[in-house]
Design a protein around this motif. Sequence first.
Motif: not given
Length: 282
Positions: A160-167
């Motif tokens: 899995q390629l999990v993206k990490i998002y910010g505000n």
Amino acid sequence: MANVISTAKKVAVISALVEGCSVRSASRMTGVSKGAVLRLLVSVGNACQAYQDATIRNVAAKRVQVDEIWSFCYAKEKNVTMEMAEKRAAGDVWTFTAIDADTKLVISWLVGRRDAGCAAEFLQDVAGRLKNRIQLTTDGHKMYFTAVPDAFGADIDYAQLVKIYGNDPEGQKRYSPAQCLGTQRIDLIGDPDHAHISTSYVERQNLNMRMNMRRFTRLTNAFSKKIENHVAMIALFHMHYNFARVHQTLRVTPAMEAGISQHVWSIQEIVMLTGHALTLAA
């Protein structure tokens, strides 16, 4: 006696639809009534579905990417009433797609809900179209934790390629996604090659779908009103993408690159599939 649409008119209508025109604009440009455009769409779309279901088999892919794209039918989920739900399919509709990262062939797609049941059904269909072990990449949605092993068992290299998002500092959350701060690659089954853990190609295909199907354009009134028309348009789009549209980097169609087709299909050939589909069903 009903009017019969000429082949030239049918080609003009289907050409307009696969280039992203709405049903009403296709009707205005070709002089074919809206009802006739929709009937032609369903007829050709169903034929495209049947042809690809029979033809895209035994695919020798190595790396497959899977993703889902959102749309809605009749009304957005938050606006669906009990009365609407009893009469028709309405609300959020997700389209799962699986693309071969090398040939760019869309191996399979499924229209449904974004849940474990649809994910399992979709991946079982993908597995049935492949001839060898593959490396699979999905996003980090939890529905894939059980859907992938149910479809492939241990005979797969899965990550899995999990993206990490910010505000979003500008606060434009309604029209723009949050800022992506990075990604995390997670091995789940087998021994996936980290150099090829990616969803870039399937996400680009999602953009193709939004750009070339008016039903997927946000903030318009061109959304699908009937799920049958929605599914037919998706089948037609993928028939055109796989068999008739020359890929810019491949310089052939994805179907030709995958060895499924020997030539670039014309729109007329796609239209004529309606007769071929009748033969297949007989």
